[in-house]
Design an enzyme around this catalytic site. Sequence first.
Site, short mmCIF file in Angstrom:
data_model
loop_
_atom_site.label_atom_id
_atom_site.label_comp_id
_atom_site.label_asym_id
_atom_site.label_seq_id
_atom_site.Cartn_x
_atom_site.Cartn_y
_atom_site.Cartn_z
N HIS A 210 40.55 38.19 37.43
CA HIS A 210 39.23 38.10 36.78
C HIS A 210 38.11 38.35 37.79
O HIS A 210 38.33 38.47 39.01
CB HIS A 210 39.05 36.73 36.11
CG HIS A 210 39.11 35.55 37.05
ND1 HIS A 210 38.05 35.16 37.83
CD2 HIS A 210 40.11 34.66 37.29
CE1 HIS A 210 38.38 34.09 38.52
NE2 HIS A 210 39.63 33.76 38.21
N CYS A 226 44.26 31.83 40.86
CA CYS A 226 43.92 33.08 40.19
C CYS A 226 43.47 34.12 41.22
O CYS A 226 43.18 33.81 42.38
CB CYS A 226 42.84 32.86 39.15
SG CYS A 226 43.42 32.04 37.66
#
Length: 335
Positions: A210, A226
Amino acid sequence: MRQLGGTRSSEDGPGEDGPGRRGPTTCRRRLLAAAAAIAGGPGPLLAAAPDATAGRNDLIGRNRLHTVAAGEVLVDIAVSYGVGYVELAAANPDVDPWRPGVGSELVIPGEHILPDAPRRGIVINLAELRLYHFARDGGVRSMPIGIGSEGLETPAGETRVTGKRKNPTWWPPASIRAERPELPAAVPPGPENPLGDYVLELGWPLYRIHGTNRPYGVGRRVSHGCIRLYPADIEALFGAVPTGTPVHVVDQSIKVGWQGGRLFLEVHATQSQVDAIEAGHSAADWPPEDPTALIRRATGGDDRLVDWTVVGRIALARHGVPGLISAAAPKDPAE
């Protein structure tokens, strides 16, 4: 196994390879000269790898030079060039991150050896804090990433892009809300959303690729696992990657590759050493990993093709910039 050198003694003086130096070392001058020779915009490059060594091209990108202006610090320079902070610090080990010196020249690392992984879809190399996207038209793009911090490491392995979300809402998991109880149950799209404007969901439910609202964390080990990208990079990747794209996550601190019949070596700090670099220590405080096996695999075991003295320097320095390790002249197979 070839001897590559050990840790630097605490008794070393402020000489060419010792602590306390100011100004470029011999190794740094080589980096500057290499960058100057190939300076220019990075742009996408083709990465073809036929069987013949002379035709292989395992390197992409170009290094550049930056002259430090008044008030600049390394973390801001990294963001402005779209590179990671740790890779910029590793490529310029003699530079004070907060006082880099007005007028001094920095290597902006943009040249990379492709990881040893399938050249399709997305390949992430944790050791170098980089993502590679292999497009269907043969183009390759590389971009810096932020990954999981110590104890929250991003896993290695194989998965796929299972979904795509633009302007996502973030639902903080229970573990993060336990750390930050002031967080709401849901964070809507906008500048306060740590996912940024684009998300690629993975087959691993707890992990995703992301954007970020904190660009200073790109190129560092600061996430909960992440993979973070600069806003411009995730926007480009989001538009280029369809659902179902394979994702290979590897952890390769040593890479070997051919270009035009010449062999190159690229060595990065390990993940634990990256944390030490963040804390202001030198990667040279640890003994180097031994690249001998990878090099011999690339050369078919012919040691005469390699300048092993240069190999030792690159392995010890861990600048994260490809260095030429082919012997000065081709060896006669009959010798």
